[in-house]
Design a protein around this motif. Structure first.
Motif, short mmCIF file in Angstrom:
data_model
loop_
_atom_site.label_atom_id
_atom_site.label_comp_id
_atom_site.label_asym_id
_atom_site.label_seq_id
_atom_site.Cartn_x
_atom_site.Cartn_y
_atom_site.Cartn_z
N ALA A 78 143.02 57.55 87.30
CA ALA A 78 143.92 58.25 86.71
C ALA A 78 143.88 59.66 86.96
N TYR A 79 142.77 60.32 86.69
CA TYR A 79 142.51 61.81 86.72
C TYR A 79 142.48 62.16 88.29
N ALA A 80 142.23 61.27 89.42
CA ALA A 80 142.47 61.75 90.49
C ALA A 80 143.96 61.81 90.86
N ALA A 81 144.82 60.78 90.43
CA ALA A 81 146.18 60.88 90.53
C ALA A 81 146.83 62.27 89.99
N ALA A 82 146.34 62.27 88.58
CA ALA A 82 146.87 63.80 87.96
C ALA A 82 146.59 64.80 88.63
N ALA A 83 145.54 65.07 89.45
CA ALA A 83 145.42 66.15 90.21
C ALA A 83 146.57 66.38 90.99
#
Length: 283
Positions: A78-83
């Protein structure tokens, strides 16, 4: 007036035991100190502030959108995609900067950057709405918008617009250099294609790939490969010379080799030359 000390060097004569040599002498001088370039200092500070704002925007958007996506996928993913959201429009800003001397090329990354910014702001706003904090969602979305606006102003200040005539000159120079660069790849592709054709021909004919059938070596460099008439049976020296001449072999050395091959291995050069002269002399 303020000054600063600068070390300089010079060649001076230096004599020992009557022998003079030019040696390097170091000395210091006081030169006027140039005034501070406040315009450059301010621009550098603003650029550094814009960079810090961009980093803060990425951190905020990643945290907000990552928390939103983590409701459905594992947190690392989730956080990788959010970046990605803020990195996309920041990358578009970088491409816009690289095309600052060509407004036509800069238009596409500029529009793409605005689209990516709108998506990122909508994702941050959606996180606030789902979390029940609509006000925080709007304020959080404004972070990316302010970062984008700051970078737009900074890039516009750094960019140097060109007049139409200069822009055309720059475009022609860029096109010429691009053409030369493209020809490097084209020549490399043609070389690979020619090598493939040569290898295919060698595979079909059973010849060595290094032997180019379109570029035969000179017969003078390969005397042993010269075509010779077919051997029909035992011959005398005179018959062999007559057959060679009638087949188009005119070089005396080639005739001698043919005679020694089909008639007499010990045939003398003088005898062969005599037969050649007699056959060439009209009766």
């Amino acid at each position: 007036m303020k000054t600063r000390t600068v070390e300089r060097t010079r060649l001076v004569p230096h004599t020992i035991d009557g022998r003079t040599e030019m040696v390097l002498d170091r000395y210091t001088v006081d030169v006027p100190r140039p005034p501070r370039d406040w315009d450059r200092i301010v621009l550098t500070g603003v650029t550094a502030a814009a960079a810090s704002i961009g980093v803060a925007s990425i951190v905020w958007s990643t945290a907000s959108i990552g928390d939103l996506l983590a409701r459905s996928v594992p947190e690392p993913a989730a956080y990788a995609a959010a970046a990605v959201f803020d990195l996309v429009w920041l990358s578009c800003m970088a491409l816009e900067w690289l095309a600052r001397y060509d407004q036509a090329r800069a238009a596409l990354p500029r529009r793409a950057g605005y689209v990516a910014l709108a998506v990122a702001m909508a994702a941050v706003g959606a996180h606030g709405w789902i979390s029940g904090e609509i006000a925080i969602g709007f304020i959080g979305a404004a972070v990316s918008g302010l970062a984008k606006a700051m970078w737009t102003v900074v890039l516009r200040h750094h960019a140097k617009p060109l007049d139409p005539l200069t822009q055309q000159w720059v475009d022609k120079q860029r096109a010429e250099a691009g053409g030369r660069l493209a020809m490097v790849a084209v020549r490399r592709e043609l070389t690979r294609a020619e090598q493939a054709v040569t290898a295919e021909h060698a595979a079909l004919s059973g010849a060595s790939p290094d032997a180019d059938p379109e570029r035969p070596e000179s017969r003078a460099d390969r005397p042993d490969d010269e075509e010779t008439p077919a051997v029909t049976g035992p011959m005398t020296i005179a018959d062999a010379v007559r057959t060679a001449l009638s087949s188009g072999i005119t070089d005396p050395d080639a005739v001698l080799r043919y005679v020694r091959t089909v008639a007499d291995a010990n045939a003398k050069e003088a005898s062969v030359e005599r037969y050649i002269r007699s056959l060439r002399t009209p009766a």
